[in-house]
Design a protein around this motif. Structure first.
Motif, PDB file in Angstrom:
ATOM      1  N   GLU A 114      44.544  49.988  38.436  1.00  0.00           N
ATOM      2  CA  GLU A 114      45.738  49.689  37.639  1.00  0.00           C
ATOM      3  C   GLU A 114      46.802  49.010  38.486  1.00  0.00           C
ATOM      4  O   GLU A 114      47.564  48.174  37.988  1.00  0.00           O
ATOM      5  N   VAL A 115      46.875  49.350  39.764  1.00  0.00           N
ATOM      6  CA  VAL A 115      47.775  48.636  40.677  1.00  0.00           C
ATOM      7  C   VAL A 115      47.415  47.155  40.712  1.00  0.00           C
ATOM      8  O   VAL A 115      48.287  46.278  40.626  1.00  0.00           O
ATOM      9  N   TYR A 116      46.133  46.866  40.807  1.00  0.00           N
ATOM     10  CA  TYR A 116      45.697  45.474  40.827  1.00  0.00           C
ATOM     11  C   TYR A 116      46.016  44.779  39.501  1.00  0.00           C
ATOM     12  O   TYR A 116      46.452  43.620  39.495  1.00  0.00           O
ATOM     13  N   ARG A 117      45.784  45.478  38.386  1.00  0.00           N
ATOM     14  CA  ARG A 117      46.092  44.860  37.098  1.00  0.00           C
ATOM     15  C   ARG A 117      47.590  44.541  37.002  1.00  0.00           C
ATOM     16  O   ARG A 117      47.966  43.448  36.545  1.00  0.00           O
ATOM     17  N   GLN A 118      48.426  45.468  37.416  1.00  0.00           N
ATOM     18  CA  GLN A 118      49.869  45.250  37.336  1.00  0.00           C
ATOM     19  C   GLN A 118      50.286  44.069  38.199  1.00  0.00           C
ATOM     20  O   GLN A 118      51.043  43.187  37.766  1.00  0.00           O
ATOM     21  N   LEU A 119      49.778  44.022  39.432  1.00  0.00           N
ATOM     22  CA  LEU A 119      50.180  42.936  40.334  1.00  0.00           C
ATOM     23  C   LEU A 119      49.583  41.596  39.923  1.00  0.00           C
ATOM     24  O   LEU A 119      50.179  40.551  40.181  1.00  0.00           O
ATOM     25  N   SER A 120      48.436  41.606  39.275  1.00  0.00           N
ATOM     26  CA  SER A 120      47.850  40.337  38.816  1.00  0.00           C
ATOM     27  C   SER A 120      48.727  39.675  37.768  1.00  0.00           C
ATOM     28  O   SER A 120      48.684  38.459  37.585  1.00  0.00           O
ATOM     29  N   GLN A 121      49.545  40.472  37.088  1.00  0.00           N
ATOM     30  CA  GLN A 121      50.459  39.949  36.081  1.00  0.00           C
ATOM     31  C   GLN A 121      51.811  39.566  36.665  1.00  0.00           C
ATOM     32  O   GLN A 121      52.607  38.899  36.013  1.00  0.00           O
ATOM     33  N   GLN A 122      52.069  39.987  37.913  1.00  0.00           N
ATOM     34  CA  GLN A 122      53.384  39.795  38.500  1.00  0.00           C
ATOM     35  C   GLN A 122      53.392  38.845  39.690  1.00  0.00           C
ATOM     36  O   GLN A 122      54.439  38.290  40.019  1.00  0.00           O
ATOM     37  N   HIS A 123      52.272  38.676  40.349  1.00  0.00           N
ATOM     38  CA  HIS A 123      52.235  37.950  41.624  1.00  0.00           C
ATOM     39  C   HIS A 123      51.510  36.618  41.482  1.00  0.00           C
ATOM     40  O   HIS A 123      50.617  36.463  40.646  1.00  0.00           O
ATOM     41  N   ALA A 124      51.908  35.666  42.321  1.00  0.00           N
ATOM     42  CA  ALA A 124      51.289  34.342  42.275  1.00  0.00           C
ATOM     43  C   ALA A 124      49.826  34.368  42.714  1.00  0.00           C
ATOM     44  O   ALA A 124      49.013  33.582  42.219  1.00  0.00           O
ATOM     45  N   VAL A 125      49.475  35.242  43.649  1.00  0.00           N
ATOM     46  CA  VAL A 125      48.101  35.297  44.144  1.00  0.00           C
ATOM     47  C   VAL A 125      47.167  35.789  43.041  1.00  0.00           C
ATOM     48  O   VAL A 125      47.455  36.772  42.360  1.00  0.00           O
ATOM     49  N   THR A 126      46.030  35.111  42.881  1.00  0.00           N
ATOM     50  CA  THR A 126      45.004  35.555  41.940  1.00  0.00           C
ATOM     51  C   THR A 126      44.245  36.734  42.541  1.00  0.00           C
ATOM     52  O   THR A 126      43.774  36.668  43.679  1.00  0.00           O
ATOM     53  N   LEU A 127      44.132  37.823  41.777  1.00  0.00           N
ATOM     54  CA  LEU A 127      43.415  39.008  42.234  1.00  0.00           C
ATOM     55  C   LEU A 127      42.085  39.130  41.499  1.00  0.00           C
ATOM     56  O   LEU A 127      42.025  38.965  40.276  1.00  0.00           O
ATOM     57  N   VAL A 128      41.033  39.434  42.259  1.00  0.00           N
ATOM     58  CA  VAL A 128      39.701  39.654  41.704  1.00  0.00           C
ATOM     59  C   VAL A 128      39.300  41.082  42.060  1.00  0.00           C
ATOM     60  O   VAL A 128      38.896  41.355  43.190  1.00  0.00           O
ATOM     61  N   PRO A 129      39.438  42.037  41.129  1.00  0.00           N
ATOM     62  CA  PRO A 129      39.204  43.444  41.462  1.00  0.00           C
ATOM     63  C   PRO A 129      37.728  43.828  41.452  1.00  0.00           C
ATOM     64  O   PRO A 129      36.950  43.383  40.605  1.00  0.00           O
ATOM     65  N   SER A 130      37.369  44.673  42.418  1.00  0.00           N
ATOM     66  CA  SER A 130      36.020  45.241  42.491  1.00  0.00           C
ATOM     67  C   SER A 130      36.114  46.758  42.511  1.00  0.00           C
ATOM     68  O   SER A 130      36.949  47.325  43.227  1.00  0.00           O
ATOM     69  N   PHE A 131      35.254  47.412  41.748  1.00  0.00           N
ATOM     70  CA  PHE A 131      35.193  48.869  41.725  1.00  0.00           C
ATOM     71  C   PHE A 131      34.287  49.348  42.855  1.00  0.00           C
ATOM     72  O   PHE A 131      33.107  49.005  42.911  1.00  0.00           O
TER      73      PHE A 131
END
Length: 410
Positions: free
Chosen positions: A155-172
């Motif tokens: 959820e931290v990654y999801r939140q920051l993916s909506q707020q930060h310029a860097v593209t995040l690719v999350p892995s479980f």
């Protein structure tokens, strides 16, 4: 349509090209429209239709695709600086882990941290990574090791993916190690992974990939086959932490299952290399981890000669690779893995993009690709990776927008 001019050297890093050919163009120009690159080539060939557009003078600098860090453990609580002296005194990674340190220590700190604290800490890391020219980051969970805390990281990654310029690719990475409370009931934890955690992560669309650590003190090949098979049934892509501390058969399993990447591979066997090449699995090199752990480096030369595409990433985490400095990792890949500057740069751009399933849109400076661009204060690629400085990046364009620009950059 902005036009970058006065580029001493531009690296196109073409998708599907030979890894040793970064597509270098001298005296280049680049044009982008909105979020996409419109034209790239020698300045003297710039089409007339673009000559009256807004000009950005690069000052005779190097221009590269935005860097892709395709293996990080970005969100975590605490640090593990206390382990540094232990390793210098001769303690091994495994010995520290068995005494309660290592990943288990970070699990405790991450479980204790609030979501807000983790968001603030992770955002600061991303701010600094962006200034290095990194525009896309794969980010793993794996420091929660129960449903609530794994979801917290994702959820931290999801939140920051909506707020930060860097593209995040999350892995479980719930299968990082067996959590301490299940040490004597490992099958029960495997069932939780397969029956609860993976289905929940997939249903909530919190991760693109599922990763697993195959090693003597982590997961067996048979356990990994079951966990990754479950992940694939739920629509997740597959990644594997393979052969980091011993040849545990992780590379061969990654090839068998058609993983997008096998990562670490410091102890990969010749059979493992052949399997990766035949299956088209990307090998992800993590030279900062080898440096900090004083372990062998991934045998990139052997892999490249066998036809394996080799990416370069940081493995940024609080213990075994406490640095997100991807340019330093590129220099180490050249010095310790036998890679050329061309091969290393390709490994952190188009090959790294392939390792996160995005090589059709990022990692290359070609018409139609997303305008993720880094401007480096160096005349060419060789000089940049040879003359290491703390940060040579002077400007970053993300999806066609300036997101970082030093004050003295034209």
């Amino acid at each position: 349509m902005p036009v970058l001019k006065n580029i001493s050297q531009l690296a196109t890093c073409p998708r599907g090209g030979i890894q040793g050919d970064a597509g270098l163009i001298r005296n280049a120009a680049l044009v982008w429209r909105n979020e996409k690159i419109a034209w790239v080539g020698p300045h003297e060939m710039l089409p007339g239709e673009f000559r009256s557009e807004t000009v950005v003078d690069c000052g005779g600098r190097l221009v590269i695709p935005g860097l892709v860090d395709c293996h990080t453990h970005l969100c975590f609580g605490g640090w593990r600086g206390d382990e540094f002296e232990l390793r210098l005194a001769g303690a091994s990674y495994q010995e520290i882990a068995r005494s309660g340190g290592g990943i288990a220590s970070t699990v405790n700190a991450t479980r204790a941290a609030s979501t807000g604290k983790l968001v603030r800490k992770t955002r600061l890391h991303l701010d600094d990574m962006l200034k290095l020219g990194i525009t896309t980051v794969e980010c793993k969970s794996g420091y929660g090791l129960d449903l609530a805390n794994e979801l917290k990281q994702l959820e931290v990654y999801r939140q920051l993916s909506q707020q930060h310029a860097v593209t995040l690719v999350p892995s479980f990475l719930g299968a990082h190690i067996i959590p301490r409370e299940f040490r004597d009931r490992r099958e029960a934890y495997v069932r939780i992974l397969c029956d609860q955690m993976i289905p929940t992560v997939a249903k909530r669309q919190l991760a693109k990939f599922c990763d697993i650590f195959i090693e003597e003190d982590a997961y067996t090949v048979d356990e990994a086959r079951e966990i990754l098979g479950t992940a694939r049934l739920h629509g997740l892509g597959i990644k594997v932490h393979a052969d980091q501390l011993s040849d545990g058969g992780g590379a061969r399993l990654a090839a068998e299952l058609g993983a997008v990447s096998a990562e670490h591979l410091e102890y990969v066997s010749d059979d493992g290399i052949r399997a990766l090449a035949n299956a088209g699995v990307v090998a992800v090199s993590l030279p900062l981890a080898s440096m900090y752990l004083r372990e062998p480096y991934l045998p990139a030369r052997r892999m490249l000669e066998a036809g394996v595409a080799v990416a370069v990433a940081t493995d940024f985490n609080p213990g075994s690779a406490p640095s997100f400095h991807l340019p330093l990792a590129l220099t180490l890949a050249c010095l310790n893995q036998g890679m050329t500057p061309n091969e290393a740069l390709m490994g952190a751009t188009t090959i790294a993009a392939k390792a996160v399933g995005l090589d059709q849109s990022i990692g290359s400076l070609k018409a139609g690709y997303t305008a993720d661009i880094a401007i480096i204060d160096s005349p060419d690629l060789n000089q940049w990776l040879y003359h290491f400085v703390s940060n040579a990046c002077v400007g970053v364009i993300k999806r066609g927008q300036w997101v970082y620009r030093q004050a003295n950059t034209s």
